[in-house]
Every structure is written in structure tokens, then in C-alpha cells.
Design a protein around this motif. Structure first.
Motif, PDB file in Angstrom:
ATOM      1  N   ARG A 277       0.844  -1.193   0.000  1.00 48.94           N
ATOM      2  CA  ARG A 277       0.000   0.000   0.000  1.00 48.94           C
ATOM      3  C   ARG A 277       0.875   1.238   0.000  1.00 48.94           C
ATOM      4  O   ARG A 277       1.893   1.292   0.694  1.00 48.94           O
ATOM      5  N   GLY A 278       0.490   2.243  -0.789  1.00 50.11           N
ATOM      6  CA  GLY A 278       1.212   3.498  -0.826  1.00 50.11           C
ATOM      7  C   GLY A 278       0.796   4.416   0.296  1.00 50.11           C
ATOM      8  O   GLY A 278      -0.359   4.394   0.754  1.00 50.11           O
ATOM      9  N   THR A 279       1.715   5.259   0.745  1.00 54.91           N
ATOM     10  CA  THR A 279       1.402   6.185   1.833  1.00 54.91           C
ATOM     11  C   THR A 279       0.554   7.356   1.367  1.00 54.91           C
ATOM     12  O   THR A 279       0.090   8.148   2.195  1.00 54.91           O
ATOM     13  N   CYS A 280       0.350   7.475   0.049  1.00 55.22           N
ATOM     14  CA  CYS A 280      -0.485   8.553  -0.499  1.00 55.22           C
ATOM     15  C   CYS A 280      -1.744   8.006  -1.152  1.00 55.22           C
ATOM     16  O   CYS A 280      -2.323   8.648  -2.032  1.00 55.22           O
ATOM     17  N   ASP A 281      -2.164   6.826  -0.737  1.00 54.07           N
ATOM     18  CA  ASP A 281      -3.370   6.209  -1.287  1.00 54.07           C
ATOM     19  C   ASP A 281      -4.598   6.959  -0.782  1.00 54.07           C
ATOM     20  O   ASP A 281      -4.910   6.925   0.411  1.00 54.07           O
ATOM     21  N   GLY A 282      -5.292   7.637  -1.691  1.00 51.31           N
ATOM     22  CA  GLY A 282      -6.457   8.418  -1.314  1.00 51.31           C
ATOM     23  C   GLY A 282      -7.757   7.640  -1.356  1.00 51.31           C
ATOM     24  O   GLY A 282      -8.837   8.227  -1.172  1.00 51.31           O
ATOM     25  N   GLN A 283      -7.681   6.331  -1.627  1.00 55.20           N
ATOM     26  CA  GLN A 283      -8.911   5.547  -1.745  1.00 55.20           C
ATOM     27  C   GLN A 283      -8.990   4.393  -0.757  1.00 55.20           C
ATOM     28  O   GLN A 283     -10.083   4.029  -0.322  1.00 55.20           O
ATOM     29  N   VAL A 284      -7.864   3.799  -0.424  1.00 60.66           N
ATOM     30  CA  VAL A 284      -7.837   2.677   0.509  1.00 60.66           C
ATOM     31  C   VAL A 284      -7.020   3.075   1.726  1.00 60.66           C
ATOM     32  O   VAL A 284      -5.864   3.493   1.597  1.00 60.66           O
ATOM     33  N   GLY A 285      -7.593   2.970   2.891  1.00 58.56           N
ATOM     34  CA  GLY A 285      -6.934   3.403   4.112  1.00 58.56           C
ATOM     35  C   GLY A 285      -5.868   2.441   4.595  1.00 58.56           C
ATOM     36  O   GLY A 285      -5.749   1.297   4.130  1.00 58.56           O
ATOM     37  N   ASP A 286      -5.107   2.893   5.572  1.00 58.58           N
ATOM     38  CA  ASP A 286      -4.016   2.090   6.125  1.00 58.58           C
ATOM     39  C   ASP A 286      -4.533   0.848   6.836  1.00 58.58           C
ATOM     40  O   ASP A 286      -3.772  -0.087   7.101  1.00 58.58           O
ATOM     41  N   GLU A 287      -5.846   0.813   7.091  1.00 57.33           N
ATOM     42  CA  GLU A 287      -6.409  -0.373   7.722  1.00 57.33           C
ATOM     43  C   GLU A 287      -6.297  -1.607   6.822  1.00 57.33           C
ATOM     44  O   GLU A 287      -6.421  -2.739   7.300  1.00 57.33           O
ATOM     45  N   ALA A 288      -6.047  -1.382   5.528  1.00 50.82           N
ATOM     46  CA  ALA A 288      -5.841  -2.528   4.635  1.00 50.82           C
ATOM     47  C   ALA A 288      -4.651  -3.366   5.098  1.00 50.82           C
ATOM     48  O   ALA A 288      -4.679  -4.606   5.020  1.00 50.82           O
ATOM     49  N   LEU A 289      -3.614  -2.704   5.593  1.00 45.23           N
ATOM     50  CA  LEU A 289      -2.427  -3.429   6.048  1.00 45.23           C
ATOM     51  C   LEU A 289      -2.711  -4.188   7.341  1.00 45.23           C
ATOM     52  O   LEU A 289      -2.279  -5.329   7.510  1.00 45.23           O
ATOM     53  N   SER A 290      -3.429  -3.554   8.256  1.00 43.41           N
ATOM     54  CA  SER A 290      -3.728  -4.232   9.523  1.00 43.41           C
ATOM     55  C   SER A 290      -4.721  -5.374   9.298  1.00 43.41           C
ATOM     56  O   SER A 290      -4.633  -6.421   9.954  1.00 43.41           O
ATOM     57  N   PHE A 291      -5.651  -5.191   8.364  1.00 38.75           N
ATOM     58  CA  PHE A 291      -6.599  -6.254   8.042  1.00 38.75           C
ATOM     59  C   PHE A 291      -5.853  -7.460   7.485  1.00 38.75           C
ATOM     60  O   PHE A 291      -6.100  -8.610   7.882  1.00 38.75           O
ATOM     61  N   ALA A 292      -4.923  -7.208   6.560  1.00 37.72           N
ATOM     62  CA  ALA A 292      -4.148  -8.300   5.977  1.00 37.72           C
ATOM     63  C   ALA A 292      -3.311  -9.006   7.033  1.00 37.72           C
ATOM     64  O   ALA A 292      -3.168 -10.232   7.020  1.00 37.72           O
ATOM     65  N   ALA A 293      -2.752  -8.223   7.956  1.00 37.32           N
ATOM     66  CA  ALA A 293      -1.945  -8.818   9.021  1.00 37.32           C
ATOM     67  C   ALA A 293      -2.795  -9.730   9.895  1.00 37.32           C
ATOM     68  O   ALA A 293      -2.356 -10.816  10.310  1.00 37.32           O
ATOM     69  N   GLU A 294      -4.018  -9.311  10.181  1.00 41.15           N
ATOM     70  CA  GLU A 294      -4.916 -10.164  10.955  1.00 41.15           C
ATOM     71  C   GLU A 294      -5.274 -11.421  10.171  1.00 41.15           C
ATOM     72  O   GLU A 294      -5.310 -12.532  10.719  1.00 41.15           O
ATOM     73  N   ALA A 295      -5.512 -11.238   8.861  1.00 44.35           N
ATOM     74  CA  ALA A 295      -5.862 -12.383   8.018  1.00 44.35           C
ATOM     75  C   ALA A 295      -4.727 -13.396   7.956  1.00 44.35           C
ATOM     76  O   ALA A 295      -4.959 -14.608   7.853  1.00 44.35           O
ATOM     77  N   ALA A 296      -3.487 -12.901   8.002  1.00 46.45           N
ATOM     78  CA  ALA A 296      -2.321 -13.780   7.861  1.00 46.45           C
ATOM     79  C   ALA A 296      -1.706 -14.186   9.195  1.00 46.45           C
ATOM     80  O   ALA A 296      -0.638 -14.792   9.219  1.00 46.45           O
ATOM     81  N   ALA A 297      -2.359 -13.857  10.291  1.00 43.64           N
ATOM     82  CA  ALA A 297      -1.833 -14.267  11.595  1.00 43.64           C
ATOM     83  C   ALA A 297      -1.717 -15.786  11.636  1.00 43.64           C
ATOM     84  O   ALA A 297      -2.652 -16.502  11.295  1.00 43.64           O
ATOM     85  N   GLY A 298      -0.558 -16.270  12.011  1.00 44.66           N
ATOM     86  CA  GLY A 298      -0.340 -17.708  12.049  1.00 44.66           C
ATOM     87  C   GLY A 298       0.110 -18.293  10.723  1.00 44.66           C
ATOM     88  O   GLY A 298       0.246 -19.518  10.603  1.00 44.66           O
ATOM     89  N   ASN A 299       0.360 -17.430   9.736  1.00 40.35           N
ATOM     90  CA  ASN A 299       0.821 -17.918   8.428  1.00 40.35           C
ATOM     91  C   ASN A 299       2.315 -18.225   8.512  1.00 40.35           C
ATOM     92  O   ASN A 299       3.148 -17.321   8.481  1.00 40.35           O
ATOM     93  N   ARG A 300       2.674 -19.488   8.597  1.00 44.36           N
ATOM     94  CA  ARG A 300       4.074 -19.885   8.714  1.00 44.36           C
ATOM     95  C   ARG A 300       4.776 -19.958   7.368  1.00 44.36           C
ATOM     96  O   ARG A 300       5.989 -20.145   7.305  1.00 44.36           O
ATOM     97  N   HIS A 301       4.018 -19.820   6.291  1.00 45.59           N
ATOM     98  CA  HIS A 301       4.614 -19.863   4.968  1.00 45.59           C
ATOM     99  C   HIS A 301       5.114 -18.488   4.527  1.00 45.59           C
ATOM    100  O   HIS A 301       5.816 -18.382   3.523  1.00 45.59           O
ATOM    101  N   GLY A 302       4.752 -17.442   5.260  1.00 42.56           N
ATOM    102  CA  GLY A 302       5.308 -16.134   4.987  1.00 42.56           C
ATOM    103  C   GLY A 302       4.267 -15.066   4.757  1.00 42.56           C
ATOM    104  O   GLY A 302       3.268 -15.288   4.061  1.00 42.56           O
TER     105      GLY A 302
END
Length: 385
Positions: A277-302
Motif C-alpha cells: 500500500r502506498g502512503t499517499c493512497d487516497g482511496q484505501v486506508g491504512d487499515e488494509a495493512l492491519s486487516f491483511a496482518a490479521e488475516a495472515a496471523a499464524g501464516n508460517r509460509h510467509g
């Protein structure tokens, strides 16, 4: 997990007829020496109907591949665009802009309907969002991958939203994967004889038995970023076509349904996942990164979470970027008051020097290529040898 790395026999060779030895952004001269070629396929604007809505959806794509395709087997990478206008109608765009300024909602709705119709009206070309990642396709094909960028205008013109939208886009990818698996395994199916060159003439390309369908990567931008996460989620892996194995996923500026009632629909623990995600994204908020991190919690493949300073949302797709001159293209970065050339994603947030379109393409290419080739963690690779 094995990586999306190519056998030596799959990447060398000399140029063949119709090869395109062009330099992709971020590609060294050495890498660019591997020529590529491209074809398109289009099975119709009404190839199938969306379940629950009966709205038509196309089955079309552009394919970039190594010119020495017949040597060895090549991993497949599928690209998918997100939500954007579907019809390149400049008059409708002008009418919509005028209606917005005049606060005329009826006129705005009428113009917007023309821009989001499918199929487009006679004489109005479809807006080719699926061509917006050609810069990425060229780089990956020069590495030895076969890269397919899919059109999803029918889904964009539908009323499907939220989790249903992610599911519909994932189903579109699976539909194409099923056709590619059959083509590789048998040389037959809907794609046999469907490829066309830049002049529109039929072109025979030896894809059959030269693809590695157990070694597939998926890359989605915007709402398609949510879709590829949905596609590789633990609970949806069983929906992949027989004979297909997805071994890496990349979500670019993903527009997740952060209000989803079932996080399990996005939970990814068995496939390497990267989110950008870009730091100047005017359409998708930074919560996209935290959402993905929650989705990938426990992902041992990377899992990789990557911020790109100065990148916005639309520049990842050349058709959505102002330089294209395309209908509905714009720069969505939030400008910073008295600091020309600087941007942010919201008022009061930290600022960065805005990347040009070309710079943003290079940033995306470098990160996506590195993730697919070298893997997300120590000694691991997303796409297999």
C-alpha cells in the motif's frame, strides 16, 4: 514450501518471431535480454452470468509469455484489476462532472450508469483496465513466467459488493484457471484456438504441456486484492480447479471489506501472502495493512506487509492514471498544502514526495518480482521450482 523459481531451461533462449525484447520498468539490461511475446483472448462479453444477479460477465485476458515458451514448464501468474468505470465514454464523463458541479443527482446517476454499463453501448469501447498492468507483465514474463491479466468489467458493472464482490472476483479467477489447466493438460478446451495477436489474427502458441499449473501466483489490485486473499483463504482453497495449486498471493492496495462478519473468509495460513500500500493512497486506508496482518496471523509460509512512500492508488494501473488520457483517470493522492510535489493519504497525516507514475511502477515491479522469486521468508519461496 517450494518457490516460484524457474528451471534454467525455462528462461534462456533467443528471440523468435513476434518476440518483444522490450525493457520493463525496474528491469536490468541483462534481464531484458529475455524476449517476450503477447496475445489476447476474448470469449465474449456475456461468457457467463453472475450467480444471484444474472448479470453478464466477460471472459477475456491479455497474456504475456517468454518467447522461448516451448522450453520447459513455466509458472503461471494471474493478475486482476479492481473496481473502476467500465465504458470509455468521454461524453458521459463530461456530463457526470457537470452534474456533480451542479448538484444534479438525476443527471449524475444517468451519466454514471453509462460509464458503469456492461456490455458497453454500441460504438463505445470498453475501458481496458486489464491492460493497466502491462508493465508488470513484461517484467515477470522476462523472468520466465506466463502472465495472464483478466478483465472484470462485468463484475464492476454489477451491484455485487462487500464479501460477495470478493467471492465473485475469486470465482472469475478460478474460471480462467480451469480453462488454463485444461489447455495445458490436453491442448483442448475454450482457450484452444482463441488466441489473437496485435493485428487480431489467430495465433497458435504452444502453451499445452508448457505450464506449471501446480505453481500459480495471483496478484490483485484494489477490490481484486481482497479477491485474491479470499481465493487463497484456508476455507476457499477447495474451490480451486482440480490440478491447480496456488503458491503465492499479492494484494496491491487491497480494498477489503473491513466490516466483514466472518474473518475466516480471508484467513490465509497456508499460502505466502504479501500486501502493498502506498502512503499517499487516497482511496484505501491504512487499515488494509492491519486487516491483511490479521488475516495472515499464524501464516508460517510467509507474510509481508509493505508500505511504498509516495505511492497512490490509481498509478498502479496505467489505465486509471492521468498520463493515459483515459476516461475516469485521476491522481487520488492527497496534496500537502504549501509543499508542491508532496502528498499524503489524509489531512494531517505524514507526508512524502509523490512518486511519478513511472517511479510507482518500478516500485511495484521490484517488490512483486522479489516476493514471487525469492520468497517471503528465510529459505522459503512462494512459487515452486
Amino acid at each position: 514450501m517450494p518457490a516460484l523459481v524457474l528451471a534454467a531451461a525455462a528462461v534462456g533462449g533467443t528471440a523468435t518471431a513476434n518476440a518483444e525484447p522490450e525493457t520493463a520498468p525496474g528491469t536490468s539490461a541483462r534481464a531484458a535480454a529475455r524476449p517476450t511475446a503477447s496475445v489476447t483472448y476474448d470469449l465474449g462479453d456475456k461468457a457467463y452470468r453472475l450467480p444471484g444477479t444474472d448479470k453478464p460477465v466477460e471472459a477475456a485476458g491479455v497474456v504475456r509469455y517468454p518467447a522461448d515458451l516451448a522450453r520447459g514448464r513455466h509458472p503461471l501468474v494471474v493478475l486482476l484489476h479492481g473496481w473502476h468505470e467500465t465504458c470509455a465514454d468521454p461524453e458521459a464523463e463530461a456530463a457526470r462532472t457537470a452534474a456533480e458541479r451542479a448538484d444534479d443527482m438525476d443527471a449524475y446517476t444517468a451519466a454514471n450508469k453509462k460509464l458503469f454499463s456492461w456490455p458497453c453501448a454500441a460504438g463505445t469501447p470498453a475501458l481496458p483496465s486489464f491492460r493497466g498492468y502491462d508493465y508488470l507483465s513484461r517484467r515477470l514474463a522476462s523472468r520466465g513466467y506466463v502472465v495472464v491479466s483478466l478483465s472484470a468489467n462485468g463484475i464492476n458493472a454489477s451491484s455485487v459488493t462487500g464479501d460477495d464482490n470478493a467471492a465473485a472476483r475469486a470465482a472469475l479467477v478460478n474460471r480462467h484457471l480451469r480453462m488454463w489447466e485444461r489447455l495445458d493438460r490436453t491442448g483442448k478446451g475454450a482457450l484452444a484456438g482463441a488466441f489473437r495477436d496485435a493485428t487480431g489474427r489467430r495465433k497458435n502458441v504452444p502453451f499445452a504441456r508448457h505450464l506449471d499449473m501446480k505453481n500459480v501466483g495471483v496478484v490483485g489490485h484494489s477490490r481484486a486484492g481482497a479477491a485474491v486473499t479470499w481465493l487463497v483463504a484456508d476455507r476457499h482453497r477447495g474451490q480451486l480447479p482440480a490440478g491447480v495449486r496456488v503458491t503465492a498471493a499479492v494484494a496491491v492496495a487491497p480494498a477489503y471489506n473491513v466490516m466483514t462478519e466472518n474473518m475466516a473468509d480471508y484467513t490465509v495460513t497456508r499460502v505466502p501472502l504479501a500486501v502493498l500500500r502506498g502512503t499517499c493512497d487516497g482511496q484505501v486506508g491504512d487499515e488494509a495493512l492491519s486487516f491483511a496482518a490479521e488475516a495472515a496471523a499464524g501464516n508460517r509460509h510467509g507474510f509481508r506487509r509493505l508500505r511504498i512512500p509516495g505511492a497512490n492508488h490509481n498509478f498502479f494501473n496505467t489505465q486509471w492514471s492521468p498520463h493515459s488520457g483515459q476516461v475516469a483517470s485521476f491522481d487520488d493522492a492527497v496534496p500537502v498544502g504549501k509543499r508542491p510535489g508532496w502528498c499524503t493519504d489524509r489531512d494531517g497525516a505524514p507526508a512524502a514526495r509523490q512518486l511519478t507514475e513511472a517511479q510507482q511502477h518500478r516500485a511495484a515491479v521490484t517488490r512483486i518480482d522479489a516476493f514471487l522469486r525469492r520468497g517471503p521468508g528465510r529459505g522459503s519461496h512462494p512459487l515452486g521450482r
